[in-house]
Design a protein around this motif. Structure first.
Motif, PDB file in Angstrom:
ATOM      1  N   ASP A   1     -12.167   7.518 -12.952  1.00 36.33           N
ATOM      2  CA  ASP A   1     -12.711   6.161 -12.846  1.00 36.33           C
ATOM      3  C   ASP A   1     -11.543   5.181 -12.942  1.00 36.33           C
ATOM      4  OD1 ASP A   1     -13.905   3.704 -13.090  1.00 36.33           O
ATOM      5  OD2 ASP A   1     -15.223   4.257 -14.761  1.00 36.33           O
ATOM      6  N   PRO A   2     -11.236   4.431 -11.875  1.00 34.62           N
ATOM      7  CA  PRO A   2     -10.086   3.517 -11.902  1.00 34.62           C
ATOM      8  C   PRO A   2     -10.137   2.512 -13.051  1.00 34.62           C
ATOM      9  CG  PRO A   2     -10.945   3.727  -9.675  1.00 34.62           C
ATOM     10  CD  PRO A   2     -11.929   4.399 -10.589  1.00 34.62           C
ATOM     11  N   ALA A   3     -11.354   2.121 -13.469  1.00 33.49           N
ATOM     12  CA  ALA A   3     -11.490   1.095 -14.502  1.00 33.49           C
ATOM     13  C   ALA A   3     -11.517   1.670 -15.913  1.00 33.49           C
ATOM     14  CB  ALA A   3     -12.754   0.280 -14.253  1.00 33.49           C
ATOM     15  N   ALA A   4     -11.684   2.974 -16.036  1.00 31.59           N
ATOM     16  CA  ALA A   4     -11.775   3.596 -17.365  1.00 31.59           C
ATOM     17  C   ALA A   4     -10.385   3.749 -17.989  1.00 31.59           C
ATOM     18  CB  ALA A   4     -12.452   4.954 -17.252  1.00 31.59           C
ATOM     19  N   THR A   5     -10.361   3.962 -19.306  1.00 26.21           N
ATOM     20  CA  THR A   5      -9.102   4.176 -20.024  1.00 26.21           C
ATOM     21  C   THR A   5      -8.993   5.643 -20.441  1.00 26.21           C
ATOM     22  OG1 THR A   5      -9.050   1.908 -20.859  1.00 26.21           O
ATOM     23  CG2 THR A   5      -7.755   3.545 -22.062  1.00 26.21           C
ATOM     24  N   TYR A   6      -7.843   6.219 -20.200  1.00 29.22           N
ATOM     25  CA  TYR A   6      -7.594   7.623 -20.527  1.00 29.22           C
ATOM     26  C   TYR A   6      -6.395   7.722 -21.474  1.00 29.22           C
ATOM     27  CZ  TYR A   6     -10.613   8.502 -16.508  1.00 29.22           C
ATOM     28  OH  TYR A   6     -11.674   8.515 -15.609  1.00 29.22           O
ATOM     29  N   ARG A   7      -6.526   8.566 -22.480  1.00 24.08           N
ATOM     30  CA  ARG A   7      -5.434   8.812 -23.412  1.00 24.08           C
ATOM     31  C   ARG A   7      -4.571   9.936 -22.829  1.00 24.08           C
ATOM     32  NH1 ARG A   7      -2.813   5.807 -26.968  1.00 24.08           N
ATOM     33  NH2 ARG A   7      -2.717   6.555 -29.123  1.00 24.08           N
TER      34      ARG A   7
END
Length: 613
Positions: free
Chosen positions: A548-554
């Motif tokens: 998801d381009p808008a999501a945040t990933y660690r």
């Protein structure tokens, strides 16, 4: 602080001890027999007798060269210690090669019968080294190079791994500022040979941090050397290593100092350039100049060679760890030899430079047959006893650390020598970094590992007395010697996609750097396309779900990538950073926790990246 070579040491051999000669340049290449036919009328007769102060007008100078040794004092393991050799029937054979004991024998044998012989290197002699050298800040390798009678070297990017101050110590000697002296009663003496870095200057003073050039002299024969590293060194070295330094264009720098040498009367010039190319064939003995398929070389060195002044007679190159002996025309259209001897001391190049005592220049012709050739450092020859003693001495110091068992594997796990964009060992390291990241933050979702950080294979066969399948600390260190940390950062999905695209675009388009993904991250790479389009965005999945381009990933990665290294600017834009443990500790902890003699780790399947060719 500028780095300057130290003076001549007591007891140095009078002919070959060169640091007292301040600056200079060396020569080019041609084959002895072919040259005689192309020399001026009467020159063949004049070659070995009479006419020039009792000496022949033309003097053959032997140039022996190698590059990218990376502290491999012991023979490299697995595929990292092999070279591909083309056979008479057209097939290819893998030949075991390398190791300081054999390199010393090869060079000493090659010098016999050559009173005019000079040995040069093109950078990365140290840095990214196995534990035997790296544990001691590469002092063992410098000591070995002194014994090898290396005359001069350029610097590579890895000479800056620990910064300019440490490089000054490598040149000038002295005990390490933190770790001290490693042997009782012994002080590190530094390199007998000068390190050259013409295109690296101090940001404040504008002056070179090392001597830019050096001149080899022997009975009236002068050969000058100019040393440069790739201009892009700051992009592939940690920020601390290049702090306060500026790296300049290779062509402009070499041309500048070639003009200076020419004005000083040094007409024979060789450039030592830590930048290279990609040959059309993986075999070290292929004919680069043949018009047939499988000939030629591509990559950054081609444009560099075409731009360097004709005053320079030959280019000794490195960095890409490839083997080639090629002719590339200079700006005047004259053929000029460009060579590289693979890496890890597996090959050396032997080149004949024919020096004209009247013009003080190297005789260059359009003769096709080269005077230069790569030779295998075979492990079937006798070992050099002084190198065996050196290795034994340092191994004794390293043994308490090196021999510790950290894990078990069921088969070879290819890394540096895998020959594929996705490496089994790269995947394993990424998995280890994700596991470490999750121990610090359960939200950690994926890990990415730079391919250049994987320095070797993990080999099933025992290297010592530890037993087959046992991974020792020393073997793990050889794989990951950089002392990076495992860092975590928040990236948006769009930034993750951008990072994957940067593998094959921008500064990485010509020579892609494929990040090694942790388990769960999958996508397709279409190499029939160009630039960022090679990454099929719709194919990117994390644990089966689209990014998801808008999501945040660690995201977990080593500190080098977290700083935007290797052209991955997107990875340097992370938020909420967290610094974890040393990457080697993370790798060793993973091996220990996930393997045993009864249940060893098997090589990953490398099915995370689908390649379309």
């Amino acid at each position: 602080m500028p780095v300057t070579p130290h003076g001549v040491r007591p007891g140095a051999r009078p002919l070959r001890r060169r640091v007292k000669a301040v600056l200079g340049a060396v020569a080019t290449l041609t084959t002895a027999g072919a040259l005689i036919a192309a020399l001026p009328a009467g020159a063949a007769h004049d070659r070995h007798g009479g006419g020039h102060h009792g000496q022949g007008r033309y003097q053959d100078v032997q140039l022996l060269s190698f590059n990218d040794f990376h502290g491999n004092l012991e023979p490299p393991a697995g595929s990292s210690g092999q070279v591909a050799e083309k056979q008479a029937d057209g097939t290819t054979k893998q030949v075991d090669a390398g190791g300081a004991e054999y390199l010393a024998t090869s060079l000493r044998t090659a010098r016999k019968g050559h009173p005019y012989s000079v040995t040069a290197a093109a950078g990365d002699l140290i840095g990214a080294s196995p534990l035997l050298s790296g544990l001691f800040h590469d002092e063992p390798t410098v000591e070995a190079m002194n014994k090898l009678d290396l005359d001069v070297t350029g610097v590579g990017n890895h000479e800056f791994d620990e910064g300019a101050t440490e490089l000054a110590r490598i040149q000038n000697g002295g005990c390490h500022p933190k770790d001290g002296c490693f042997e009782k009663g012994r002080t590190f003496k530094g390199a007998d040979y000068p390190y050259l870095a013409a295109n690296v200057t101090d940001e404040k003073t504008g002056k070179p941090v090392l001597k830019p050039y050096w001149v080899w002299k022997n009975k009236g024969v002068k050969v000058g050397f100019i040393g440069v590293t790739l201009e892009g060194t700051p992009n592939i070295v940690s920020a601390d290593g290049v702090k306060g330094l500026k790296f300049h264009d290779e062509i402009e720098t070499v041309n500048k100092y070639a003009k200076i040498l020419d004005k000083q009367g040094v007409k024979s010039i060789v450039a030592l350039i830590h930048e290279g190319g990609v040959p059309a064939s993986s075999s070290y003995n292929y004919d680069c100049d043949s018009p047939a398929a499988g000939s030629g070389v591509s990559g950054p060195i081609v444009d560099i060679a075409k731009g360097i002044t004709p005053k320079v007679d030959a280019l000794v190159t490195g960095h890409t760890h490839n083997a080639y002996v090629c002719t590339i025309p200079d700006p005047a259209g004259k053929p000029r030899m460009v060579t590289s001897a693979a890496s890890y001391g597996k090959l050396y190049t032997d080149t004949t430079l024919t020096y004209d005592r009247r013009t003080k220049d190297i005789v260059r012709t359009s003769v096709k047959s080269p005077t230069s050739a790569n030779h295998v450092v075979s492990r079937t020859q006798a070992k050099a006893p002084d190198m065996t003693a050196l290795i034994g001495r340092w191994n004794k110091l390293a043994a308490p650390v090196s021999n510790q068992a950290v894990g078990h594997i069921s088969a070879d796990i290819p890394g540096r020598g895998a020959g594929t964009p996705e490496e089994p060992l790269g995947d394993l390291i990424a998995d280890a970094q994700l596991a470490h990241a999750k121990s610090l933050d359960p939200k950690a979702a994926l890990a990415l590992m730079n391919p250049g950080g994987v320095r070797s294979d993990l080999v099933f066969k025992a290297s010592g007395s530890e037993g087959d399948g046992v991974v020792t600390y020393g073997e793990a260190f050889t794989v990951q010697p950089f002392s990076n940390t495992v860092n975590l950062a928040d990236l948006t999905g769009a930034q993750v996609v951008q990072a994957l695209q940067q593998q094959v675009s921008g500064s990485n388009e010509a020579s892609p750097k494929i990040l090694q993904p942790s388990a769960g991250l999958t996508y397709t790479l279409d190499m029939t396309k160009t630039g960022a389009a090679r990454v099929l965005v719709d194919s990117i999945r994390l644990n089966g779900a689209a990014i998801d381009p808008a999501a945040t990933y660690r995201v977990a990665m080593n500190s080098f990538l977290a700083g935007g290294g290797d052209g991955f600017a997107a990875l340097g834009q992370g938020k909420n950073p967290l610094v974890g443990a040393d990457d080697l500790k993370a790798f060793n902890d993973y091996l220990t926790a996930n393997s045993s003699a009864a249940n060893p780790i098997a090589p990953p399947k490398t099915d995370r990246i689908t390649i379309v060719k």
